[in-house]
Design a protein around this motif. Structure first.
Motif, PDB file in Angstrom:
ATOM      1  N   LYS A   1      54.016  -3.956  59.226  1.00 27.00           N
ATOM      2  CA  LYS A   1      53.960  -4.043  60.682  1.00 27.00           C
ATOM      3  C   LYS A   1      52.771  -3.249  61.239  1.00 27.00           C
ATOM      4  CE  LYS A   1      58.719  -5.237  61.636  1.00 27.00           C
ATOM      5  NZ  LYS A   1      58.320  -6.612  61.959  1.00 27.00           N
ATOM      6  N   PRO A   2      52.395  -3.505  62.504  1.00 26.01           N
ATOM      7  CA  PRO A   2      51.197  -2.883  63.088  1.00 26.01           C
ATOM      8  C   PRO A   2      51.457  -1.477  63.643  1.00 26.01           C
ATOM      9  CG  PRO A   2      52.150  -4.447  64.651  1.00 26.01           C
ATOM     10  CD  PRO A   2      52.978  -4.549  63.407  1.00 26.01           C
ATOM     11  N   TRP A   3      51.366  -0.480  62.802  1.00 24.28           N
ATOM     12  CA  TRP A   3      51.441   0.908  63.241  1.00 24.28           C
ATOM     13  C   TRP A   3      50.022   1.386  63.579  1.00 24.28           C
ATOM     14  CZ3 TRP A   3      56.083   3.616  63.547  1.00 24.28           C
ATOM     15  CH2 TRP A   3      57.203   3.023  62.928  1.00 24.28           C
ATOM     16  N   HIS A   4      49.901   2.241  64.595  1.00 21.76           N
ATOM     17  CA  HIS A   4      48.582   2.790  64.923  1.00 21.76           C
ATOM     18  C   HIS A   4      48.691   4.303  65.081  1.00 21.76           C
ATOM     19  CE1 HIS A   4      50.437   2.193  68.879  1.00 21.76           C
ATOM     20  NE2 HIS A   4      49.648   3.162  69.329  1.00 21.76           N
ATOM     21  N   SER A   5      47.646   4.993  64.692  1.00 25.99           N
ATOM     22  CA  SER A   5      47.662   6.448  64.653  1.00 25.99           C
ATOM     23  C   SER A   5      47.751   7.047  66.054  1.00 25.99           C
ATOM     24  CB  SER A   5      46.404   6.977  63.952  1.00 25.99           C
ATOM     25  OG  SER A   5      46.391   8.386  63.988  1.00 25.99           O
ATOM     26  N   ARG A   6      48.580   8.102  66.164  1.00 24.90           N
ATOM     27  CA  ARG A   6      48.632   8.896  67.379  1.00 24.90           C
ATOM     28  C   ARG A   6      48.113  10.305  67.137  1.00 24.90           C
ATOM     29  NH1 ARG A   6      51.606   7.073  71.664  1.00 24.90           N
ATOM     30  NH2 ARG A   6      50.403   8.733  72.676  1.00 24.90           N
ATOM     31  N   GLY A   7      47.298  10.424  66.104  1.00 24.73           N
ATOM     32  CA  GLY A   7      46.637  11.685  65.850  1.00 24.73           C
ATOM     33  C   GLY A   7      47.415  12.617  64.938  1.00 24.73           C
ATOM     34  N   LYS A   8      46.748  13.744  64.646  1.00 26.83           N
ATOM     35  CA  LYS A   8      47.375  14.758  63.804  1.00 26.83           C
ATOM     36  C   LYS A   8      47.954  15.862  64.686  1.00 26.83           C
ATOM     37  CE  LYS A   8      44.541  13.961  59.687  1.00 26.83           C
ATOM     38  NZ  LYS A   8      43.667  14.568  58.667  1.00 26.83           N
ATOM     39  N   HIS A   9      49.105  16.372  64.266  1.00 32.93           N
ATOM     40  CA  HIS A   9      49.821  17.366  65.071  1.00 32.93           C
ATOM     41  C   HIS A   9      50.411  18.425  64.150  1.00 32.93           C
ATOM     42  CE1 HIS A   9      49.710  14.659  68.630  1.00 32.93           C
ATOM     43  NE2 HIS A   9      49.747  13.720  67.685  1.00 32.93           N
ATOM     44  N   LEU A  10      50.592  19.599  64.701  1.00 36.81           N
ATOM     45  CA  LEU A  10      51.245  20.666  63.956  1.00 36.81           C
ATOM     46  C   LEU A  10      52.759  20.488  64.051  1.00 36.81           C
ATOM     47  CD1 LEU A  10      49.102  23.782  64.960  1.00 36.81           C
ATOM     48  CD2 LEU A  10      49.157  22.602  62.744  1.00 36.81           C
ATOM     49  N   LEU A  11      53.405  20.428  62.905  1.00 39.80           N
ATOM     50  CA  LEU A  11      54.851  20.321  62.852  1.00 39.80           C
ATOM     51  C   LEU A  11      55.430  21.641  62.368  1.00 39.80           C
ATOM     52  CD1 LEU A  11      55.365  16.830  61.159  1.00 39.80           C
ATOM     53  CD2 LEU A  11      55.117  17.359  63.595  1.00 39.80           C
ATOM     54  N   LYS A  12      56.497  22.090  62.969  1.00 44.72           N
ATOM     55  CA  LYS A  12      57.131  23.332  62.566  1.00 44.72           C
ATOM     56  C   LYS A  12      57.526  23.258  61.097  1.00 44.72           C
ATOM     57  CE  LYS A  12      60.969  26.425  63.706  1.00 44.72           C
ATOM     58  NZ  LYS A  12      62.155  26.632  64.586  1.00 44.72           N
TER      59      LYS A  12
END
Length: 383
Positions: free
Chosen positions: A359-370
């Motif tokens: 399916k068409p997933w698109h990046s929402r960037g990199k983020h810091l996860l706890k």
């Protein structure tokens, strides 16, 4: 004194019920075999049911039906008002509440008019209907009904044979009900797969195994504010609508809901070899939830998906255990879901999952996860 033919037949039938009855595959199998044995003994049984009130989130009572033309099938009386009313005006209700039997000669109008079922059975060609209490060891009553199309009804010898056999049938039927109740409670409160594993003996702390799965974590947005602004009944309805929609979507795709945590849902889609199939099933469940009209306009939620290895088994302390999944993959799925609010999207997934999806997933960037040292890239699904 020599035993009479009736006594020999009674002893043979009781012996069959006690030795072969427990070996039947189900209450349906027990009922069908019992009815065929009764017919072999000369009792013309054309319709028979075994019924019991049950512990079930949907059904109030469960019945196994057998008739000589169509075999067996199961019927539930749900908590729906019309079905509960139907149960109340039947001879069965009198057995459940008082333990009192009923015997109706259906060719006599004043008897068949005592209950609505009388006219129905008469129209189908039955001449006699008997409802007998089965008293369980906890002093509750279950029910056995028998009906015949013989114009002579059940003879005195027939009724003696039936009544003599009832205690043995009760004992065997209680065993089936106890096992079914245990399985239902496990499936209701633990989950279908987890419940079966517990019933199969995985009850010690640490029992379990490592499995691969797509992990689903979801919760409602702004639930605290919603709970403060609405009545308890409205909040409960909102939660049940949400949980009902999510659970149905997940289970329709062979996933398993493991836990409700406040307003959150933890679920898995296990796989052994085909991760792509598990991902596709999880995505199908997501799309079903997103397309549901069960939620009010101001109800929003987030769903986080990730794939990985988890421990699937018992954790806890002392005599209080929980059958669940634990591991880093579960934590990551929860953290991904937590980004849905700030990124204003209802569904996010890890790069691992998105890269294996069709399916068409698109990046929402990199983020810091706890709890995750490196920035973590998440993907949104285009819907």
């Amino acid at each position: 004194m020599a035993a009479t033919d009736d006594q020999i037949t009674q002893a043979q039938l009781i012996n069959w019920v006690m030795t072969e009855g427990p070996r039947q595959s189900s209450p349906s199998g027990l009922l069908q075999s019992f009815c065929l044995k009764m017919r072999e003994a000369g009792v013309r049984v054309d319709r028979c049911t075994l019924g019991a009130p049950i512990l079930h989130p949907v059904a109030k009572s469960s019945f196994v039906f057998w008739d000589s033309d169509t075999g067996t099938h199961e019927r539930w009386f749900t908590y729906a008002p019309d079905q509960l009313e139907m149960l109340k005006v039947s001879p069965i209700h009198k057995i459940y509440t008082l333990g009192e039997p009923s015997s109706l000669r259906l060719d006599q109008q004043h008897q068949r008019d005592l209950y609505p079922i009388g006219a129905d059975l008469w129209a189908e060609g039955y001449y006699q209907y008997d409802a007998l209490p089965l008293k369980f060891s906890d002093d509750t009553y279950k029910v056995l009904t028998l009906a015949t199309k013989s114009s002579d009804g059940f003879s005195e010898a027939d009724q003696r044979l039936i009544e003599t056999t009832v205690p043995a049938l009760t004992l065997v039927f209680e065993g089936f009900i106890s096992r079914n109740t245990a399985r239902t409670l496990m499936e209701t409160y633990v989950g279908q797969r987890a419940g079966l594993r517990v019933l199969d003996g995985e009850i010690a702390r640490g029992d379990g195994s490592s499995i691969d799965a797509v992990i689903w974590f979801s919760d409602l947005r702004g639930f605290t504010a919603l709970a403060q602004s609405r009545s308890e009944s409205d909040v409960l309805k909102t939660l049940n609508d949400y949980f009902g929609t999510v659970t149905e979507a997940i289970e329709d795709q062979s996933g398993e809901v493991l836990k409700f945590i406040g307003d959150a849902v933890l679920a898995i889609f296990p796989y052994e070899d085909d991760v792509h199939d598990a991902i596709a099933r999880a995505e199908a469940a997501v799309l079903k939830v997103l397309s549901s009209d069960a939620f009010q306009d101001d109800i929003k939620f987030g769903i986080g998906l990730h794939t990985g290895s988890v421990f699937y088994g018992n954790v806890g302390g002392g005599n209080r255990l929980d059958f669940t999944v634990i591991g880093n993959s579960v934590n990551v799925a929860s953290r991904i879901e937590g980004l849905c609010s700030s990124l204003d999207t209802p569904i996010l997934a890890s790069a691992d999952l998105a890269s294996m999806s069709a399916k068409p997933w698109h990046s929402r960037g990199k983020h810091l996860l706890k709890g995750v040292t490196e920035p973590f890239e998440v993907f949104a699904l285009k819907v």
